[in-house]
Scaffold this active site. Structure first.
Site, PDB file in Angstrom:
ATOM      1  N   ARG A   1     -36.757  -5.578 -37.615  1.00  0.00           N
ATOM      2  CA  ARG A   1     -37.054  -5.821 -39.033  1.00  0.00           C
ATOM      3  C   ARG A   1     -35.958  -6.709 -39.572  1.00  0.00           C
ATOM      4  NH1 ARG A   1     -39.126  -1.820 -43.750  1.00  0.00           N
ATOM      5  NH2 ARG A   1     -40.999  -2.256 -42.531  1.00  0.00           N
TER       6      ARG A   1
ATOM      7  N   HIS B   1     -45.960  -9.196 -41.125  1.00  0.00           N
ATOM      8  CA  HIS B   1     -45.823  -7.740 -40.926  1.00  0.00           C
ATOM      9  C   HIS B   1     -46.999  -7.281 -40.040  1.00  0.00           C
ATOM     10  CE1 HIS B   1     -44.389  -3.796 -41.387  1.00  0.00           C
ATOM     11  NE2 HIS B   1     -44.590  -3.573 -42.678  1.00  0.00           N
TER      12      HIS B   1
ATOM     13  N   GLN C   1     -48.068  -3.523 -39.596  1.00  0.00           N
ATOM     14  CA  GLN C   1     -48.778  -3.041 -40.777  1.00  0.00           C
ATOM     15  C   GLN C   1     -50.255  -3.443 -40.708  1.00  0.00           C
ATOM     16  OE1 GLN C   1     -47.421  -1.267 -43.600  1.00  0.00           O
ATOM     17  NE2 GLN C   1     -49.607  -0.992 -43.834  1.00  0.00           N
TER      18      GLN C   1
ATOM     19  N   ASP D   1     -49.623  -4.843 -52.975  1.00  0.00           N
ATOM     20  CA  ASP D   1     -48.260  -4.573 -52.494  1.00  0.00           C
ATOM     21  C   ASP D   1     -47.326  -4.818 -53.680  1.00  0.00           C
ATOM     22  OD1 ASP D   1     -45.976  -4.265 -50.922  1.00  0.00           O
ATOM     23  OD2 ASP D   1     -46.150  -6.200 -49.910  1.00  0.00           O
TER      24      ASP D   1
ATOM     25  N   CYS E   1     -49.646  -0.925 -48.527  1.00  0.00           N
ATOM     26  CA  CYS E   1     -48.789  -0.701 -47.354  1.00  0.00           C
ATOM     27  C   CYS E   1     -47.727   0.357 -47.625  1.00  0.00           C
ATOM     28  CB  CYS E   1     -48.146  -2.018 -46.931  1.00  0.00           C
ATOM     29  SG  CYS E   1     -47.218  -2.813 -48.263  1.00  0.00           S
TER      30      CYS E   1
ATOM     31  N   ARG F   1     -49.990   3.828 -38.993  1.00  0.00           N
ATOM     32  CA  ARG F   1     -48.906   2.984 -38.468  1.00  0.00           C
ATOM     33  C   ARG F   1     -48.523   3.472 -37.070  1.00  0.00           C
ATOM     34  NH1 ARG F   1     -45.536   0.088 -41.692  1.00  0.00           N
ATOM     35  NH2 ARG F   1     -44.846  -0.636 -39.643  1.00  0.00           N
TER      36      ARG F   1
HETATM   37  N1   CP Z   1     -45.083  -0.254 -45.042  1.00  0.00           N
HETATM   38  C1   CP Z   1     -43.834  -0.259 -44.517  1.00  0.00           C
HETATM   39  O1   CP Z   1     -43.489  -1.100 -43.683  1.00  0.00           O
HETATM   40  O2   CP Z   1     -43.046   0.741 -44.983  1.00  0.00           O
HETATM   41  P1   CP Z   1     -41.488   0.965 -44.683  1.00  0.00           P
HETATM   42  O3   CP Z   1     -40.757  -0.146 -45.377  1.00  0.00           O
HETATM   43  O4   CP Z   1     -41.185   2.312 -45.243  1.00  0.00           O
HETATM   44  O5   CP Z   1     -41.283   0.881 -43.196  1.00  0.00           O
HETATM   45  N1  NVA Z   2     -43.808  -7.052 -49.009  1.00  0.00           N
HETATM   46  C1  NVA Z   2     -42.967  -5.878 -48.849  1.00  0.00           C
HETATM   47  C2  NVA Z   2     -43.551  -4.960 -47.833  1.00  0.00           C
HETATM   48  C3  NVA Z   2     -42.796  -3.681 -47.622  1.00  0.00           C
HETATM   49  C4  NVA Z   2     -43.421  -2.811 -46.572  1.00  0.00           C
HETATM   50  C5  NVA Z   2     -41.569  -6.307 -48.438  1.00  0.00           C
HETATM   51  O1  NVA Z   2     -41.420  -7.225 -47.626  1.00  0.00           O
HETATM   52  O2  NVA Z   2     -40.612  -5.742 -48.967  1.00  0.00           O
END
Ligand code: CP
Ligand code: NVA
Length: 321
Positions: A106, A133, A136, A227, A266, A294
């Site tokens: 990440r 992502h 997701q 989102d 999400c 997930r």
């Molecule tokens: N949706 C998602 O990726 O959640 P987290 O940021 O909690 O991993």
């Molecule tokens: N668009 C958001 C998604 C979080 C799961 C981000 O990148 O923070």
């Protein structure tokens, strides 16, 4: 062949089977099937997960899913490792490949997960970058398939043109769903992603419709997905929210949808901003199924990428050809 997952269209060829595997495996596992419960394709492997940003769902679903497949999860938080402050992504990739069976990452800049995959000799899964992502999106489309079966429905998005929209759009048209999205002017998705989605849609009989009007996007649609307006790493862009006036998913917006509608997010959700409590907690909200999925979708992806023979064998066992 490099078996990486940087964006969801990296697995376009087998995407539907990956999701059907996840649905069938989840059902076998939950009904206590001994073969599913004892399926340990990651036995002896450690899967490392690097996080530059916080996470609830991604971290827990990977840790639990990897353990259930017989592997060892190893979570590496950025402040605890040398990456960034004193070691490059490419050196990190080469070192970690000597120990790990796969890596998830990440990161902020999408170029960093691309770089990690370029120098890794084990599969790399993007666990969220500023552009994509894919894990997701796999859970999202798994949830749509579970909820709507083989019905030909329309999926919509209302909100920011961000990482989650990118893979949701790609994944939706990969499965042949008609897709409509509304973003405020200036917050449209990246052009190169839209182009990739259009190319895929032309081969799957799907359509893509874009607008700046949320009502137009959700009209007669079956799913509306949103989102947060400000993603991780954008905290300095607080003024951005002004552009999202009228983009909240609330019951006034929902009334324009098909009567067989579902709400997706999400998570984490900022209740009262992009969505109301009434919609989040409505019986048509499927956000917590999405969150659970997930894990199941990632289990299918992990086995597919790391141990394809075991993935095929389990696919046959659970009735996929
Ligand atoms: N949706 C998602 O990726 O959640 P987290 O940021 O909690 O991993
Ligand atoms: N668009 C958001 C998604 C979080 C799961 C981000 O990148 O923070």
């Amino acid at each position: 062949m490099d078996r990486h997952l940087l964006a969801i269209d990296d697995v376009s060829e087998d995407f539907e089977t990956i999701l059907r595997w996840a649905i069938a495996f989840k059902s076998s596992w939950k009904s206590g099937n001994e073969v599913a419960l004892n399926f340990m394709p990651l036995d002896t492997l450690t899967v490392g997960s690097i996080y530059e940003k916080p996470s609830t769902r991604t971290r827990v679903s990977f840790e639990v899913g990897i353990s259930r497949l017989g592997g060892q999860p190893l979570t590496l938080l950025k402040n605890d490792i040398q990456l960034g402050s004193s070691e490059s992504v490419s050196d990190t990739a080469q070192v970690l490949s000597r120990f790990l069976g796969a890596m998830t990452y990440r990161c902020f800049a999408h170029a960093d997960v691309v770089e990690l995959a370029k120098h890794a000799t084990v599969p790399v899964l993007n666990a969220l970058s500023d552009k994509h992502h894919p894990c997701q999106a796999a859970a999202d489309l798994m949830t749509v398939l579970e909820h709507f079966g083989d019905e030909k429905i329309t999926l919509a998005w209302v909100g920011d043109g961000n990482n989650v929209l990118h893979d949701y759009m790609l994944a939706s048209v990969m499965l042949g769903y008609d897709f409509k999205y509304a973003t405020p002017k200036g917050y449209e998705p990246d052009e190169d992603v839209v182009k990739r989605a259009q190319e895929i849609a032309s081969t799957t009989d799907a359509s893509i419709f874009s607008t700046n009007d949320p009502i137009e996007a959700v009209k007669d649609a079956n799913v509306v997905y949103t989102d947060v307006f400000i993603s991780m790493g954008e905290e300095h862009l607080k003024d951005k929210v002004e552009a999202f006036d009228g983009f909240q998913v609330n019951m006034d917006l929902i009334q324009h949808m098909d009567e067989n509608w579902a709400f997706m997010h999400c998570l984490p959700a900022h209740r009262g901003d992009e969505v109301t409590d009434e919609v989040m907690d409505h019986e048509n909200s499927i956000v917590f199924d999405q969150a659970e999925n997930r894990m199941w979708a990632q289990m299918s992806l992990l086995v597919y990428l790391i141990n394809p023979d075991a993935w095929e064998a389990m696919g046959e066992f659970i009735g996929l050809t």
